[in-house]
Design an enzyme around this catalytic site. Sequence first.
Site, PDB file in Angstrom:
ATOM      1  N   GLY A  11       0.821  -1.218   0.000  1.00  0.00           N
ATOM      2  CA  GLY A  11       0.000   0.000   0.000  1.00  0.00           C
ATOM      3  C   GLY A  11       0.847   1.256   0.000  1.00  0.00           C
ATOM      4  NE  ARG A  14      -4.713   6.263  -1.274  1.00  0.00           N
ATOM      5  CZ  ARG A  14      -5.900   5.943  -1.741  1.00  0.00           C
ATOM      6  NH1 ARG A  14      -6.216   6.245  -2.980  1.00  0.00           N
ATOM      7  NH2 ARG A  14      -6.786   5.336  -0.976  1.00  0.00           N
ATOM      8  CB  VAL A  63      -1.996  -7.614   0.192  1.00  0.00           C
ATOM      9  CG1 VAL A  63      -0.881  -6.685  -0.234  1.00  0.00           C
ATOM     10  CG2 VAL A  63      -3.155  -6.851   0.830  1.00  0.00           C
ATOM     11  CB  SER A 141      -6.114   1.065  13.653  1.00  0.00           C
ATOM     12  OG  SER A 141      -6.968   2.097  14.112  1.00  0.00           O
ATOM     13  CE1 TYR A 154      -8.957   0.161   8.988  1.00  0.00           C
ATOM     14  CE2 TYR A 154      -9.379   1.036  11.179  1.00  0.00           C
ATOM     15  CZ  TYR A 154      -8.592   0.966  10.049  1.00  0.00           C
ATOM     16  OH  TYR A 154      -7.429   1.695   9.980  1.00  0.00           O
ATOM     17  CB  ALA A 156     -12.745  -7.717  13.706  1.00  0.00           C
ATOM     18  CE  LYS A 158      -5.972  -1.442   9.954  1.00  0.00           C
ATOM     19  NZ  LYS A 158      -4.762  -1.565   9.139  1.00  0.00           N
ATOM     20  CB  ILE A 187      -2.816   9.686  10.516  1.00  0.00           C
ATOM     21  CG1 ILE A 187      -2.335   8.671  11.569  1.00  0.00           C
ATOM     22  CG2 ILE A 187      -1.641  10.253   9.723  1.00  0.00           C
ATOM     23  CD1 ILE A 187      -1.506   9.256  12.701  1.00  0.00           C
TER      24      ILE A 187
HETATM   25  P1  NAD Z   1      -4.810   5.129   1.944  1.00  0.00           P
HETATM   26  O1  NAD Z   1      -6.164   4.673   1.531  1.00  0.00           O
HETATM   27  O2  NAD Z   1      -4.416   6.543   1.681  1.00  0.00           O
HETATM   28  O3  NAD Z   1      -3.694   4.185   1.290  1.00  0.00           O
HETATM   29  C1  NAD Z   1      -3.837   2.784   1.304  1.00  0.00           C
HETATM   30  C2  NAD Z   1      -3.000   2.202   0.176  1.00  0.00           C
HETATM   31  O4  NAD Z   1      -3.196   0.772   0.210  1.00  0.00           O
HETATM   32  C3  NAD Z   1      -3.437   2.686  -1.214  1.00  0.00           C
HETATM   33  O5  NAD Z   1      -2.309   2.984  -1.996  1.00  0.00           O
HETATM   34  C4  NAD Z   1      -4.213   1.486  -1.774  1.00  0.00           C
HETATM   35  O6  NAD Z   1      -4.151   1.404  -3.196  1.00  0.00           O
HETATM   36  C5  NAD Z   1      -3.491   0.327  -1.110  1.00  0.00           C
HETATM   37  N1  NAD Z   1      -4.313  -0.876  -1.035  1.00  0.00           N
HETATM   38  C6  NAD Z   1      -5.609  -0.963  -0.630  1.00  0.00           C
HETATM   39  N2  NAD Z   1      -6.039  -2.219  -0.745  1.00  0.00           N
HETATM   40  C7  NAD Z   1      -5.014  -2.958  -1.229  1.00  0.00           C
HETATM   41  C8  NAD Z   1      -4.861  -4.311  -1.583  1.00  0.00           C
HETATM   42  N3  NAD Z   1      -5.881  -5.178  -1.484  1.00  0.00           N
HETATM   43  N4  NAD Z   1      -3.660  -4.744  -2.044  1.00  0.00           N
HETATM   44  C9  NAD Z   1      -2.632  -3.876  -2.173  1.00  0.00           C
HETATM   45  N5  NAD Z   1      -2.716  -2.563  -1.880  1.00  0.00           N
HETATM   46  C10 NAD Z   1      -3.908  -2.107  -1.410  1.00  0.00           C
HETATM   47  O7  NAD Z   1      -4.708   4.780   3.518  1.00  0.00           O
HETATM   48  P2  NAD Z   1      -3.750   5.387   4.659  1.00  0.00           P
HETATM   49  O8  NAD Z   1      -4.524   6.398   5.419  1.00  0.00           O
HETATM   50  O9  NAD Z   1      -2.428   5.749   4.100  1.00  0.00           O
HETATM   51  O10 NAD Z   1      -3.609   4.103   5.615  1.00  0.00           O
HETATM   52  C11 NAD Z   1      -2.537   3.194   5.542  1.00  0.00           C
HETATM   53  C12 NAD Z   1      -2.673   2.175   6.667  1.00  0.00           C
HETATM   54  O11 NAD Z   1      -2.740   2.839   7.931  1.00  0.00           O
HETATM   55  C13 NAD Z   1      -3.942   1.337   6.569  1.00  0.00           C
HETATM   56  O12 NAD Z   1      -3.670  -0.001   6.984  1.00  0.00           O
HETATM   57  C14 NAD Z   1      -4.866   1.992   7.561  1.00  0.00           C
HETATM   58  O13 NAD Z   1      -5.840   1.107   8.052  1.00  0.00           O
HETATM   59  C15 NAD Z   1      -3.882   2.403   8.642  1.00  0.00           C
HETATM   60  N6  NAD Z   1      -4.379   3.491   9.496  1.00  0.00           N
HETATM   61  C16 NAD Z   1      -4.638   4.715   8.992  1.00  0.00           C
HETATM   62  C17 NAD Z   1      -5.085   5.723   9.842  1.00  0.00           C
HETATM   63  C18 NAD Z   1      -5.368   7.119   9.335  1.00  0.00           C
HETATM   64  O14 NAD Z   1      -5.773   7.968  10.134  1.00  0.00           O
HETATM   65  N7  NAD Z   1      -5.153   7.406   8.046  1.00  0.00           N
HETATM   66  C19 NAD Z   1      -5.298   5.455  11.207  1.00  0.00           C
HETATM   67  C20 NAD Z   1      -5.024   4.184  11.684  1.00  0.00           C
HETATM   68  C21 NAD Z   1      -4.554   3.199  10.823  1.00  0.00           C
END
Ligand code: NAD
Length: 246
Positions: A11, A14, A63, A141, A154, A156, A158, A187
Amino acid sequence: MAEKRVALVTGAGRGIGACIAKTLAADACDIAVVDYSDASAAEETMRELAELGAAARYYQCDVSGFAAVKAVADQIVKDFGKIDILVNNAGVTADDLLLRMSEAEWDRVLSINLKGCFNMIKHVTPYMLRKRYGRIVSISSVVGLMGNAGQANYAASKAGIIGLTKSVAKELGSRNITANAVAPGFIRTAMTDALTDEQKQAMYKLIPLGSLGEVQDIANAVKFLVSEDARYITGVVLKVDGGMYI
Ligand code: NAD
């Protein structure tokens, strides 16, 4: 000069994943970006990785696919010779109250967020075992620790990452492979930027440090956990949440 380490970041096209990839690239790592979106969506990230002096390649892969992940792990080792660091960052949400949550919403989130981590760990660790070295960090998370109405699937997934991480830490510690989780709070991303001032103020009240975290805060935690300074740390959940969940 010390040999560069190779980091696979899922992922990483971005968001938080892209920041983790760039932070590791700046810390003498070559980078395998694994993401399911089209390569064009990750063009900027790939350019920035190259500017940081990293050998960086993009691998399009979902994935949640067991066989597809094996093929990608094998290809990355063909291209780079090894995988030292695995960062399981790919994740999605499909929020709904339990009463309305469909089976498809449950299955999709669990298969990407949790099974995706299993798939990666399963297919990458055989290469780490051969080298007797590995650093695994999975992005959980705070919601996995505290639960959240409207996010049963979500939360579950995490929480599952935490059980998976602790088990992997116990199974592979004797082979010099560590497994840790990072649990971000709120974030600042495009999603949170879109919230109203009122919604933001309500969020800040939940956070002792009084502000949202930045993607760099998460990347810094990952950089630490894969560093030599963290060599004796395994099986931990490092909360990076401004004190939101204490
Ligand atoms: P985002 O949606 O900006 O980026 C997620 C990336 O994962 C994207 O590039 C997407 O194309 C890729 N992706 C999604 N499904 C996929 C798959 N099946 N196979 C391969 N790639 C895949 O999300 P983010 O905010 O950067 O979050 C990244 C991680 O951090 C995630 O696991 C999210 O749950 C976790 N998280 C984020 C926050 C927040 O506040 N943004 C808080 C807690 C946890």
